[in-house]
Design a protein around this motif. Structure first.
Motif, PDB file in Angstrom:
ATOM      1  N   LEU A  14       0.804  -1.216   0.000  1.00 21.12           N
ATOM      2  CA  LEU A  14       0.000   0.000   0.000  1.00 21.12           C
ATOM      3  C   LEU A  14       0.842   1.273   0.000  1.00 21.12           C
ATOM      4  CD1 LEU A  14      -2.716  -1.190   2.523  1.00 21.12           C
ATOM      5  CD2 LEU A  14      -3.006  -0.853   0.058  1.00 21.12           C
ATOM      6  N   SER A  15       2.117   1.161   0.328  1.00 19.41           N
ATOM      7  CA  SER A  15       2.993   2.326   0.420  1.00 19.41           C
ATOM      8  C   SER A  15       3.820   2.583  -0.827  1.00 19.41           C
ATOM      9  CB  SER A  15       3.956   2.158   1.600  1.00 19.41           C
ATOM     10  OG  SER A  15       3.243   2.041   2.789  1.00 19.41           O
ATOM     11  N   LYS A  16       3.942   1.587  -1.686  1.00 16.92           N
ATOM     12  CA  LYS A  16       4.812   1.693  -2.865  1.00 16.92           C
ATOM     13  C   LYS A  16       3.979   1.814  -4.139  1.00 16.92           C
ATOM     14  CE  LYS A  16       8.891   0.476  -0.852  1.00 16.92           C
ATOM     15  NZ  LYS A  16      10.226   0.924  -1.131  1.00 16.92           N
ATOM     16  N   PHE A  17       4.528   2.540  -5.097  1.00 16.90           N
ATOM     17  CA  PHE A  17       3.883   2.673  -6.401  1.00 16.90           C
ATOM     18  C   PHE A  17       4.152   1.424  -7.243  1.00 16.90           C
ATOM     19  CE2 PHE A  17       4.610   7.222  -5.324  1.00 16.90           C
ATOM     20  CZ  PHE A  17       3.317   7.663  -5.438  1.00 16.90           C
ATOM     21  N   PRO A  18       3.254   1.136  -8.219  1.00 17.46           N
ATOM     22  CA  PRO A  18       3.518   0.021  -9.136  1.00 17.46           C
ATOM     23  C   PRO A  18       4.850   0.230  -9.856  1.00 17.46           C
ATOM     24  CG  PRO A  18       1.262   0.784  -9.359  1.00 17.46           C
ATOM     25  CD  PRO A  18       1.985   1.778  -8.466  1.00 17.46           C
ATOM     26  N   PRO A  19       5.548  -0.825 -10.173  1.00 20.79           N
ATOM     27  CA  PRO A  19       5.145  -2.233 -10.131  1.00 20.79           C
ATOM     28  C   PRO A  19       5.428  -2.905  -8.790  1.00 20.79           C
ATOM     29  CG  PRO A  19       7.264  -2.087 -11.204  1.00 20.79           C
ATOM     30  CD  PRO A  19       6.845  -0.676 -10.869  1.00 20.79           C
ATOM     31  N   VAL A  20       6.043  -2.220  -7.837  1.00 16.67           N
ATOM     32  CA  VAL A  20       6.370  -2.825  -6.543  1.00 16.67           C
ATOM     33  C   VAL A  20       5.125  -2.973  -5.678  1.00 16.67           C
ATOM     34  CG1 VAL A  20       7.756  -2.572  -4.447  1.00 16.67           C
ATOM     35  CG2 VAL A  20       8.695  -1.864  -6.645  1.00 16.67           C
ATOM     36  N   GLY A  24      -1.745   4.459  -5.193  1.00 17.92           N
ATOM     37  CA  GLY A  24      -2.195   5.361  -6.243  1.00 17.92           C
ATOM     38  C   GLY A  24      -1.580   6.735  -6.051  1.00 17.92           C
ATOM     39  N   GLN A  25      -1.690   7.544  -7.096  1.00 18.94           N
ATOM     40  CA  GLN A  25      -1.154   8.900  -7.012  1.00 18.94           C
ATOM     41  C   GLN A  25      -2.307   9.873  -7.077  1.00 18.94           C
ATOM     42  OE1 GLN A  25       1.693   9.970  -9.983  1.00 18.94           O
ATOM     43  NE2 GLN A  25       2.029  11.974  -9.135  1.00 18.94           N
ATOM     44  N   GLY A  26      -2.436  10.684  -6.053  1.00 14.89           N
ATOM     45  CA  GLY A  26      -3.502  11.676  -6.006  1.00 14.89           C
ATOM     46  C   GLY A  26      -3.103  12.921  -6.772  1.00 14.89           C
ATOM     47  N   SER A  27      -2.694  13.924  -6.071  1.00 12.79           N
ATOM     48  CA  SER A  27      -2.337  15.197  -6.674  1.00 12.79           C
ATOM     49  C   SER A  27      -1.076  15.078  -7.529  1.00 12.79           C
ATOM     50  CB  SER A  27      -2.087  16.239  -5.581  1.00 12.79           C
ATOM     51  OG  SER A  27      -1.556  17.418  -6.154  1.00 12.79           O
ATOM     52  N   PRO A  28      -1.116  15.623  -8.724  1.00 11.92           N
ATOM     53  CA  PRO A  28       0.089  15.611  -9.560  1.00 11.92           C
ATOM     54  C   PRO A  28       1.116  16.648  -9.115  1.00 11.92           C
ATOM     55  CG  PRO A  28      -1.664  16.766 -10.694  1.00 11.92           C
ATOM     56  CD  PRO A  28      -2.257  16.200  -9.422  1.00 11.92           C
ATOM     57  N   PHE A  29       0.796  17.428  -8.076  1.00  3.81           N
ATOM     58  CA  PHE A  29       1.681  18.500  -7.647  1.00  3.81           C
ATOM     59  C   PHE A  29       2.680  18.085  -6.578  1.00  3.81           C
ATOM     60  CE2 PHE A  29      -2.277  20.492  -9.124  1.00  3.81           C
ATOM     61  CZ  PHE A  29      -1.756  21.126 -10.242  1.00  3.81           C
ATOM     62  N   ALA A  40       5.702  11.702 -13.400  1.00  5.48           N
ATOM     63  CA  ALA A  40       6.324  10.436 -13.809  1.00  5.48           C
ATOM     64  C   ALA A  40       7.725  10.288 -13.206  1.00  5.48           C
ATOM     65  CB  ALA A  40       6.386  10.340 -15.328  1.00  5.48           C
ATOM     66  N   GLU A  41       8.476  11.369 -13.175  1.00  2.00           N
ATOM     67  CA  GLU A  41       9.815  11.343 -12.571  1.00  2.00           C
ATOM     68  C   GLU A  41       9.715  11.077 -11.068  1.00  2.00           C
ATOM     69  OE1 GLU A  41      13.804  14.155 -12.244  1.00  2.00           O
ATOM     70  OE2 GLU A  41      11.961  15.012 -13.019  1.00  2.00           O
ATOM     71  N   TYR A  42       8.725  11.675 -10.415  1.00  3.04           N
ATOM     72  CA  TYR A  42       8.505  11.462  -8.989  1.00  3.04           C
ATOM     73  C   TYR A  42       8.210   9.987  -8.700  1.00  3.04           C
ATOM     74  CZ  TYR A  42       6.026  11.509  -4.524  1.00  3.04           C
ATOM     75  OH  TYR A  42       5.603  11.245  -3.253  1.00  3.04           O
ATOM     76  N   VAL A  43       7.273   9.411  -9.430  1.00  7.19           N
ATOM     77  CA  VAL A  43       6.892   8.012  -9.221  1.00  7.19           C
ATOM     78  C   VAL A  43       8.075   7.086  -9.491  1.00  7.19           C
ATOM     79  CG1 VAL A  43       5.426   6.139 -10.103  1.00  7.19           C
ATOM     80  CG2 VAL A  43       4.437   8.379  -9.608  1.00  7.19           C
ATOM     81  N   ALA A  44       8.864   7.390 -10.501  1.00  5.68           N
ATOM     82  CA  ALA A  44      10.015   6.549 -10.840  1.00  5.68           C
ATOM     83  C   ALA A  44      11.045   6.520  -9.707  1.00  5.68           C
ATOM     84  CB  ALA A  44      10.664   7.041 -12.129  1.00  5.68           C
TER      85      ALA A  44
END
Length: 61
Positions: A14-20, A24-29, A40-44
């Motif tokens: 629940l704490s990690k972004f896919p694929p791990v 989910g990602q709420g605010s894009p800010f 995208a850079e943040y999630v990576a």
């Protein structure tokens, strides 16, 4: 509070972004607050930079 290995695994998922994980990602800010140019850079980078701590307080754990 974590009492089992399954609960600990769930916290990581629940704490990690896919694929791990499945976060989910709420605010894009949020990315801008952490010095990234794009969401995208943040999630990576977020999974490697996340510090996750679980509190273990029971004998079962």
């Amino acid at each position: 509070m974590v009492s089992t290995a399954d609960e600990a695994r769930s916290i990581v998922q629940l704490s990690k972004f896919p694929p791990v994980g499945v976060r989910g990602q709420g605010s894009p800010f949020a990315c801008f607050s952490h010095g990234f140019a794009t969401p995208a850079e943040y999630v990576a980078n977020a999974n490697d930079r996340l510090i996750l701590m679980a509190k273990v307080e029971t004998a079962e754990a």
